[in-house]
Design a protein around this motif. Structure first.
Motif, PDB file in Angstrom:
ATOM      1  N   ASP A   1       0.862  -1.213   0.134  1.00 13.50           N
ATOM      2  CA  ASP A   1      -0.272   0.131   0.168  1.00 13.50           C
ATOM      3  C   ASP A   1       0.953   1.238  -0.037  1.00 13.50           C
ATOM      4  O   ASP A   1       0.234   2.338   0.056  1.00 13.50           O
ATOM      5  CB  ASP A   1      -0.968  -0.062   1.065  1.00 13.50           C
ATOM      6  CG  ASP A   1      -1.984  -1.231   1.301  1.00 13.50           C
ATOM      7  OD1 ASP A   1      -2.249  -1.569   0.238  1.00 13.50           O
ATOM      8  OD2 ASP A   1      -2.248  -1.776   2.310  1.00 13.50           O
TER       9      ASP A   1
ATOM     10  N   ARG B   1      -4.349  -4.180  -0.187  1.00 15.39           N
ATOM     11  CA  ARG B   1      -4.543  -3.966  -1.784  1.00 15.39           C
ATOM     12  C   ARG B   1      -4.886  -5.692  -2.122  1.00 15.39           C
ATOM     13  O   ARG B   1      -4.246  -6.508  -1.562  1.00 15.39           O
ATOM     14  CB  ARG B   1      -3.876  -3.467  -2.465  1.00 15.39           C
ATOM     15  CG  ARG B   1      -3.381  -2.128  -2.191  1.00 15.39           C
ATOM     16  CD  ARG B   1      -2.053  -1.568  -3.095  1.00 15.39           C
ATOM     17  NE  ARG B   1      -2.274  -1.661  -4.439  1.00 15.39           N
ATOM     18  CZ  ARG B   1      -1.301  -1.448  -5.357  1.00 15.39           C
ATOM     19  NH1 ARG B   1      -0.304  -1.090  -4.891  1.00 15.39           N
ATOM     20  NH2 ARG B   1      -1.497  -1.790  -6.704  1.00 15.39           N
ATOM     21  N   GLU B   2      -5.763  -5.827  -3.154  1.00 19.27           N
ATOM     22  CA  GLU B   2      -6.050  -7.242  -3.527  1.00 19.27           C
ATOM     23  C   GLU B   2      -4.560  -7.941  -4.212  1.00 19.27           C
ATOM     24  O   GLU B   2      -4.429  -8.968  -4.148  1.00 19.27           O
ATOM     25  CB  GLU B   2      -7.108  -7.017  -4.526  1.00 19.27           C
ATOM     26  CG  GLU B   2      -7.635  -8.588  -5.206  1.00 19.27           C
ATOM     27  CD  GLU B   2      -8.751  -8.449  -5.839  1.00 19.27           C
ATOM     28  OE1 GLU B   2      -9.029  -9.593  -6.467  1.00 19.27           O
ATOM     29  OE2 GLU B   2      -9.329  -7.433  -5.982  1.00 19.27           O
ATOM     30  N   GLN B   3      -3.612  -7.057  -4.652  1.00 20.86           N
ATOM     31  CA  GLN B   3      -2.756  -7.650  -5.513  1.00 20.86           C
ATOM     32  C   GLN B   3      -1.509  -8.106  -4.236  1.00 20.86           C
ATOM     33  O   GLN B   3      -0.567  -8.849  -4.600  1.00 20.86           O
ATOM     34  CB  GLN B   3      -2.072  -6.510  -6.237  1.00 20.86           C
ATOM     35  CG  GLN B   3      -2.627  -5.967  -7.502  1.00 20.86           C
ATOM     36  CD  GLN B   3      -3.760  -4.719  -6.911  1.00 20.86           C
ATOM     37  OE1 GLN B   3      -4.032  -4.807  -5.789  1.00 20.86           O
ATOM     38  NE2 GLN B   3      -4.039  -4.132  -8.087  1.00 20.86           N
TER      39      GLN B   3
ATOM     40  N   ARG C   1      -2.785 -10.460   2.959  1.00 21.09           N
ATOM     41  CA  ARG C   1      -3.566  -9.384   3.065  1.00 21.09           C
ATOM     42  C   ARG C   1      -4.494  -9.458   4.522  1.00 21.09           C
ATOM     43  O   ARG C   1      -4.430 -10.437   4.920  1.00 21.09           O
ATOM     44  CB  ARG C   1      -4.655  -9.716   1.760  1.00 21.09           C
ATOM     45  CG  ARG C   1      -4.071  -9.474   0.493  1.00 21.09           C
ATOM     46  CD  ARG C   1      -5.125  -9.613  -0.880  1.00 21.09           C
ATOM     47  NE  ARG C   1      -6.361  -8.784  -0.355  1.00 21.09           N
ATOM     48  CZ  ARG C   1      -7.469  -9.313  -0.722  1.00 21.09           C
ATOM     49  NH1 ARG C   1      -7.710 -10.157  -1.521  1.00 21.09           N
ATOM     50  NH2 ARG C   1      -8.517  -8.261  -0.580  1.00 21.09           N
TER      51      ARG C   1
ATOM     52  N   VAL D   1      -8.359  -8.500   5.541  1.00 21.05           N
ATOM     53  CA  VAL D   1      -9.785  -8.191   4.884  1.00 21.05           C
ATOM     54  C   VAL D   1     -10.705  -8.498   6.168  1.00 21.05           C
ATOM     55  O   VAL D   1     -10.534  -9.007   7.323  1.00 21.05           O
ATOM     56  CB  VAL D   1     -10.219  -9.207   3.809  1.00 21.05           C
ATOM     57  CG1 VAL D   1      -9.563  -9.030   2.445  1.00 21.05           C
ATOM     58  CG2 VAL D   1     -10.165 -10.730   3.940  1.00 21.05           C
TER      59      VAL D   1
ATOM     60  N   SER E   1      -6.307 -18.917   5.034  1.00 20.90           N
ATOM     61  CA  SER E   1      -6.596 -17.794   5.771  1.00 20.90           C
ATOM     62  C   SER E   1      -7.081 -18.304   7.241  1.00 20.90           C
ATOM     63  O   SER E   1      -7.199 -19.385   7.550  1.00 20.90           O
ATOM     64  CB  SER E   1      -8.035 -17.301   5.112  1.00 20.90           C
ATOM     65  OG  SER E   1      -9.055 -18.081   5.091  1.00 20.90           O
TER      66      SER E   1
END
Length: 252
Positions: A82, A103-105, A109, A111, A131
């Motif tokens: 980011d 970011r999705e990339q 991550r 969420v 996850s």
């Protein structure tokens, strides 16, 4: 002096050595890597600390990028997806790069972020292997990125996603004066974040205070000290602190 002293504390029982390679000038980090060349290098962000010493964020990025340029052969660079200097830092890293962020990339991550009444963030940790849910015990939404960086390092060290989430959820504050929280006998909560400050950290602290004071009848008071080492931008940076938009993350 801090890094050599920390290195000297390592002994035959030390499996992993976590070192902060601080800098006030370009070349400082490169000198420190000659004392302890890293196997994993983490850059949390290109911020505004010591802005007056460096003269601008481009110079800060130049200095911090030394830590990925000086990795051991086959070493891993862990970069903030980011951060607006991501591409420039990636170009200076070797073949092995892991990114983390919102970011999705990003490789690692977060969420489904929620923040509780204590200002502690919870989120679902997403990795290429799976996850797991994380509930941080440290204060401030900014700690999400710090914990994601730690998860990336943990993955490299052999932790699976469930082991990483369990350790992140159990981690407690270790440094004094960094969002250090005390509740007095009369119910007043004091948050001491006086270790150091720059415009970015001040914004994060104010956002954390807003998250902690979401009660209907709760009053909050921010006592702000001076931010040093900002150079010619010092006055403008202090004025901007009064204009920071305070974000309110979802509450759990």
């Amino acid at each position: 002096m801090g890094l050599p002293l920390t290195v000297s504390m390592a002994d035959t029982h030390t499996d992993y050595l976590v070192l902060e390679m601080g800098a006030r000038h370009i070349g400082d980090i490169r000198d420190l890597t000659r004392i302890a060349r890293p196997d994993i290098s983490v850059i949390t962000n290109i911020g505004t600390a010591h802005l007056g010493e460096f003269g601008g964020r481009d110079s800060i990025a130049q200095a911090k990028g030394e830590i990925v340029e000086e990795l051991r052969a086959g070493g891993l660079a862990v970069l903030n997806a980011d951060d607006d200097y991501l591409d420039a830092l990636r170009e200076r890293a070797g073949d092995r790069v892991v990114t983390y962020g919102l970011r999705e990339q990003a490789t690692i991550r977060a969420v489904d972020i929620v923040t509780n009444a204590h200002g502690q963030a919870g989120y679902t940790l997403l990795t290429p292997e799976g996850s797991a849910r994380v509930q941080l015990q440290v204060i401030g939404e900014v700690q999400i990125h710090n914990s994601l960086a730690a998860a990336a390092v943990g993955q490299e060290a052999g932790l699976d996603v469930h082991q990483a989430s369990a350790r992140l959820s159990a981690a407690l504050p270790r440094s004094r004066w960094r969002m250090e929280t005390t509740t007095r006998a009369d119910g007043v909560t004091i948050v001491n974040d006086a270790y150091n400050a720059n415009p970015d950290s001040m914004r994060h602290s104010l956002n954390a205070l807003a998250a902690m004071s979401g009660g209907v009848n709760q009053r909050s008071v921010a006592v702000l000290g001076r931010m040093n080492e900002l150079g010619e931008d010092a006055h403008a940076a202090h004025v901007e602190c009064c204009k920071f938009p305070i974000s309110q993350p979802p509450r759990s």
